[in-house]
Scaffold this active site. Sequence first.
Site, PDB file in Angstrom:
ATOM      1  N   ARG A   1       3.341  41.597  31.452  1.00  0.00           N
ATOM      2  CA  ARG A   1       3.696  40.521  30.507  1.00  0.00           C
ATOM      3  C   ARG A   1       4.916  40.902  29.681  1.00  0.00           C
ATOM      4  NH1 ARG A   1      -1.812  38.727  29.850  1.00  0.00           N
ATOM      5  NH2 ARG A   1      -2.241  40.569  28.632  1.00  0.00           N
TER       6      ARG A   1
ATOM      7  N   ASP B   1      -1.282  50.258  25.264  1.00  0.00           N
ATOM      8  CA  ASP B   1      -0.669  50.343  23.931  1.00  0.00           C
ATOM      9  C   ASP B   1      -1.546  49.720  22.842  1.00  0.00           C
ATOM     10  OD1 ASP B   1      -0.168  47.817  24.954  1.00  0.00           O
ATOM     11  OD2 ASP B   1       1.820  47.655  24.031  1.00  0.00           O
ATOM     12  N   GLY B   2      -2.255  48.640  23.167  1.00  0.00           N
ATOM     13  CA  GLY B   2      -3.152  48.022  22.178  1.00  0.00           C
ATOM     14  C   GLY B   2      -4.262  48.976  21.778  1.00  0.00           C
TER      15      GLY B   2
ATOM     16  N   THR C   1      -3.008  52.593  31.740  1.00  0.00           N
ATOM     17  CA  THR C   1      -2.496  51.230  31.950  1.00  0.00           C
ATOM     18  C   THR C   1      -1.654  51.194  33.220  1.00  0.00           C
ATOM     19  OG1 THR C   1      -0.927  49.573  31.163  1.00  0.00           O
ATOM     20  CG2 THR C   1      -0.665  51.761  30.255  1.00  0.00           C
TER      21      THR C   1
ATOM     22  N   ASP D   1       0.724  49.219  33.650  1.00  0.00           N
ATOM     23  CA  ASP D   1       2.066  48.720  33.300  1.00  0.00           C
ATOM     24  C   ASP D   1       3.122  49.812  33.117  1.00  0.00           C
ATOM     25  OD1 ASP D   1       1.071  46.179  33.325  1.00  0.00           O
ATOM     26  OD2 ASP D   1       0.745  46.075  31.167  1.00  0.00           O
TER      27      ASP D   1
ATOM     28  N   ARG E   1     -12.408  43.855  25.033  1.00  0.00           N
ATOM     29  CA  ARG E   1     -11.467  43.641  23.942  1.00  0.00           C
ATOM     30  C   ARG E   1     -12.290  43.232  22.730  1.00  0.00           C
ATOM     31  NH1 ARG E   1      -7.763  42.433  28.534  1.00  0.00           N
ATOM     32  NH2 ARG E   1      -6.092  43.913  28.188  1.00  0.00           N
TER      33      ARG E   1
ATOM     34  N   GLY F   1      -7.184  46.811  29.113  1.00  0.00           N
ATOM     35  CA  GLY F   1      -7.151  46.520  30.554  1.00  0.00           C
ATOM     36  C   GLY F   1      -7.528  47.772  31.337  1.00  0.00           C
TER      37      GLY F   1
ATOM     38  N   ASP G   1       4.040  51.418  30.426  1.00  0.00           N
ATOM     39  CA  ASP G   1       4.894  50.955  29.323  1.00  0.00           C
ATOM     40  C   ASP G   1       4.657  51.721  28.027  1.00  0.00           C
ATOM     41  OD1 ASP G   1       2.371  50.022  28.868  1.00  0.00           O
ATOM     42  OD2 ASP G   1       2.956  47.984  28.351  1.00  0.00           O
TER      43      ASP G   1
HETATM   44  P1  ADP Z   1      -4.504  47.550  26.149  1.00  0.00           P
HETATM   45  O1  ADP Z   1      -5.064  48.787  25.544  1.00  0.00           O
HETATM   46  O2  ADP Z   1      -4.703  47.492  27.622  1.00  0.00           O
HETATM   47  O3  ADP Z   1      -3.080  47.305  25.700  1.00  0.00           O
HETATM   48  P2  ADP Z   1      -5.385  45.429  24.316  1.00  0.00           P
HETATM   49  O4  ADP Z   1      -4.019  45.195  23.788  1.00  0.00           O
HETATM   50  O5  ADP Z   1      -6.219  44.248  24.625  1.00  0.00           O
HETATM   51  O6  ADP Z   1      -5.394  46.331  25.628  1.00  0.00           O
HETATM   52  O7  ADP Z   1      -6.163  46.310  23.243  1.00  0.00           O
HETATM   53  C1  ADP Z   1      -7.511  46.682  23.431  1.00  0.00           C
HETATM   54  C2  ADP Z   1      -8.249  46.633  22.109  1.00  0.00           C
HETATM   55  O8  ADP Z   1      -7.634  47.533  21.177  1.00  0.00           O
HETATM   56  C3  ADP Z   1      -8.233  45.276  21.408  1.00  0.00           C
HETATM   57  O9  ADP Z   1      -9.242  44.394  21.846  1.00  0.00           O
HETATM   58  C4  ADP Z   1      -8.466  45.669  19.961  1.00  0.00           C
HETATM   59  O10 ADP Z   1      -9.840  45.878  19.680  1.00  0.00           O
HETATM   60  C5  ADP Z   1      -7.739  47.018  19.853  1.00  0.00           C
HETATM   61  N1  ADP Z   1      -6.385  46.803  19.292  1.00  0.00           N
HETATM   62  C6  ADP Z   1      -5.298  46.303  19.918  1.00  0.00           C
HETATM   63  N2  ADP Z   1      -4.237  46.187  19.094  1.00  0.00           N
HETATM   64  C7  ADP Z   1      -4.676  46.638  17.886  1.00  0.00           C
HETATM   65  C8  ADP Z   1      -4.058  46.769  16.593  1.00  0.00           C
HETATM   66  N3  ADP Z   1      -2.776  46.425  16.380  1.00  0.00           N
HETATM   67  N4  ADP Z   1      -4.816  47.234  15.584  1.00  0.00           N
HETATM   68  C9  ADP Z   1      -6.105  47.587  15.794  1.00  0.00           C
HETATM   69  N5  ADP Z   1      -6.743  47.486  16.962  1.00  0.00           N
HETATM   70  C10 ADP Z   1      -6.052  47.025  18.013  1.00  0.00           C
END
Ligand code: ADP
Length: 321
Positions: free
Chosen positions: A173, A104-105, A127, A129, A73, A12, A131
């Site tokens: 969320r 975090d993702g 982010t 958030d 993503r 995000g 978080d």
């Molecule tokens: P954010 O970084 O804002 O939390 P996302 O959770 O959508 O956003 O994560 C962004 C991208 O990071 C995902 O589309 C994916 O390619 C990668 N990603 C997220 N979680 C994982 C994971 N557990 N293992 C590997 N890659 C991940």
Amino acid sequence: MRKTIAVMTSGGDSPGMNAATRAVVRTAILNGAKIFGVYNGYRGLLENDMIEMNRRSVSDIIQRGGTILGTARSQEFMTPEGRAKAAENLRERGIEGIVVIGGDGSLRGAQCLADEQNIAVVGLPGTIDNDIWGMDYTIGSDTASNTIIDAINKLRDTASAHRRIAILEVMGRHSGWLALITGMSGGAEYILVPEDSFDLDKIAAEIRAMYDENQKRYVLIVVAEGAGSAIEIGMKLEEKTGIDTRASVLGHIQRGGSPTVIDRVYASVLGEKATLALLSGVSNVVYGIQHGGIVNVNLYDAVTKKKQLDPEYIRMAKVLA
Ligand code: ADP
């Protein structure tokens, strides 16, 4: 000293990502390194979509929300095969490490890249958030809070005029930080967050009493999306109280906008520190702000530990309502 690194924004978007990218690029160049910008997060990494940047590549962006590098993503990056391909694309260009700016993702993805592919990674918390474990600030959270406060101020005007209940749904969320901080500073009567349970019947009875006893002209409720839908909660409250209720969902407006001074300054400071660390051989850390100072948090801790809302803030918000 590492000589060739990359930077990407992922997940995000958040206001201040550009300021961070600018700091990373300029710090790298000033220190004699080559710097590549990866477009569209991990998807761009897999598609080999990157470009060598110079000082001018990041001109005129410190004031802009969004991210000039784009973000996306990627499902493919979630697989070990995808990450092997991504790492190959980095190695082909001689890129030894990468600064990942994201939530975090994205940081979880960065950790996988480091563990499985031995690519050096340094994270920056991008982010709204707020978080990420181990830090009390993330890039974009200040701008988003101020955007929400602006909406709250406007809602209060109209709710007061009509003696209505106003409910505002904000992002979050899994984390109620935005709702808590803006509810507190916006003077909300109730703040509903995923981290804390609430009883709608009790809230409805309290509001009815406030109106009957003429204690309040209107009531403002801020709800984090993870705690429930403002529209559904609004309908239930109107039914239970018989008081005219209006729900608003702020949505993606919270993500955009010119970053505040705080977001620009912290994004710049953290961007420089992260880049210097990566260039000097560091990996697997996330740079952040804690208690007003710069900290580096172990990447594994940052992605596996859950940041809690400050219980004192939850308590105070109730006291002040
Ligand atoms: P954010 O970084 O804002 O939390 P996302 O959770 O959508 O956003 O994560 C962004 C991208 O990071 C995902 O589309 C994916 O390619 C990668 N990603 C997220 N979680 C994982 C994971 N557990 N293992 C590997 N890659 C991940």
